[in-house]
Design a protein around this motif. Structure first.
Motif, PDB file in Angstrom:
ATOM      1  N   THR A   4     -29.121  31.996  18.152  1.00 13.84           N
ATOM      2  CA  THR A   4     -29.760  30.694  17.935  1.00 13.84           C
ATOM      3  C   THR A   4     -31.273  30.788  18.065  1.00 13.84           C
ATOM      4  N   VAL A   5     -31.740  31.438  19.128  1.00 14.03           N
ATOM      5  CA  VAL A   5     -33.176  31.589  19.337  1.00 14.03           C
ATOM      6  C   VAL A   5     -33.778  32.436  18.224  1.00 14.03           C
ATOM      7  N   ALA A   8     -34.044  30.399  15.039  1.00 12.76           N
ATOM      8  CA  ALA A   8     -35.017  29.310  15.227  1.00 12.76           C
ATOM      9  C   ALA A   8     -36.434  29.836  15.058  1.00 12.76           C
ATOM     10  N   LEU A 223     -40.399  24.514  17.659  1.00 14.21           N
ATOM     11  CA  LEU A 223     -39.328  25.502  17.773  1.00 14.21           C
ATOM     12  C   LEU A 223     -39.762  26.685  18.634  1.00 14.21           C
ATOM     13  N   TRP A 226     -39.971  25.730  22.332  1.00 15.99           N
ATOM     14  CA  TRP A 226     -38.617  25.719  22.903  1.00 15.99           C
ATOM     15  C   TRP A 226     -38.128  27.149  23.139  1.00 15.99           C
ATOM     16  N   ALA A 227     -38.378  28.039  22.184  1.00 19.46           N
ATOM     17  CA  ALA A 227     -37.931  29.431  22.310  1.00 19.46           C
ATOM     18  C   ALA A 227     -38.592  30.119  23.495  1.00 19.46           C
TER      19      ALA A 227
END
Length: 281
Positions: A4-5, A8, A223, A226-227
């Motif tokens: 997911t990371v 993203a 994004l 958040w990562a």
């Protein structure tokens, strides 16, 4: 790094290359940069209605981040006024992960696996090799390269500060939203003082870049912020620089910049480094 990371950050890389191409491709680069930064504000205000406010402990990081982002934007603008997208963008972005990795390991005491360090080195070294690229007219361009490297220093600095701030804040999107609003207001103030006619022209001539470029830029860095809370900052910063691949394609096919073997080599190294990062942990 989780799947997911990973995806993203890859998505953020594509968006980042796209708004940089809008700035570089615009006839008035000051107007384009101003429109992108001011274009963060509407989405940032909207985001604040859905996410928690950042913790007060993150305020020093927020203030420092605002200053560093503004410095980054000023030097990126200078670099684009003097060089091609396919020279400036890779050199600025490629130097940053090496600086971040060095600071993370030496100062912050972050442990990175040997394979992760190798991947970062491959990405950074491959991209920095583009300092040897010639301009569209076939001449060397040390001035643009210098501005690009200074831009890279700002990128490394704000990446570390924002990463730490997002973690302390407890709300990565809230942290970036407040940063984006302050940065947008600072840019508007700068234009009002130094380029008042440019500021007045944005609603007419720069509305597309404000909406599309500003939106892409805001989402991209939201994004990434958040990562930063999900994986080591050095790894996220390095992976984000896969945007060089997208920037090269945009520069060659849409901005009609020259393609040579050195650019192809650098792109291949970037992709190899990204794959190593994906499977390092």
């Amino acid at each position: 790094m989780s799947t997911t990371v990973f995806f993203a950050v890859i998505g953020a890389a594509l968006l980042h290359a796209a708004w940089n191409a809008l700035v570089k491709g615009g006839a008035d680069k000051t107007l384009s940069m101003g429109a992108v930064v001011i274009g963060h504000v509407p989405l940032a205000i909207l985001a604040l209605g859905f996410v928690p406010a950042p913790a007060l402990e993150s305020l020093p990081y927020l203030i420092c981040g605002i200053a560093l982002h503004f410095g980054y934007q000023m030097f990126l603008l200078l670099a684009y006024q003097n060089g091609d997208l396919t020279q400036v963008y890779p050199l600025a972005r490629g130097s940053a992960p090496l600086m971040v990795a060095l600071f993370s390991v030496v100062v912050l005491g972050v442990h990175l696996e040997n394979l992760e360090l190798l991947a970062i080195a491959i990405i950074g070294t491959g991209i920095i090799s583009l300092a040897l690229v010639r301009r569209s007219d076939g001449l060397r361009n040390p001035k643009a390269a210098t501005f690009a490297l200074i831009t890279g220093l700002f990128i490394a600095s704000y990446s570390i500060v924002d990463g730490q701030g997002a973690r302390v804040s407890g709300s990565s999107v809230g942290f970036f939203a407040w940063l984006a609003i302050a940065n947008g207001l600072l840019m508007a103030l700068f234009l009002a003082i130094r380029h008042p006619e440019t500021l007045k022209a944005i609603p007419k001539k720069g509305i597309f870049i404000l909406l599309v470029g500003g939106g892409a830029s805001f989402i991209a860095y939201a994004l990434v912020t958040w990562a930063f809370t999900q994986a080591p900052i050095a790894l996220v910063t390095a992976l984000r620089e896969t945007s060089i691949v997208f920037a090269l394609l945009i520069g060659v096919f849409f901005l009609k910049e020259r393609l040579d073997l050195l650019k192809v080599f650098s792109t291949a190294m970037t992709l190899i480094g990204a794959l190593l990062l994906r499977y390092a942990r």
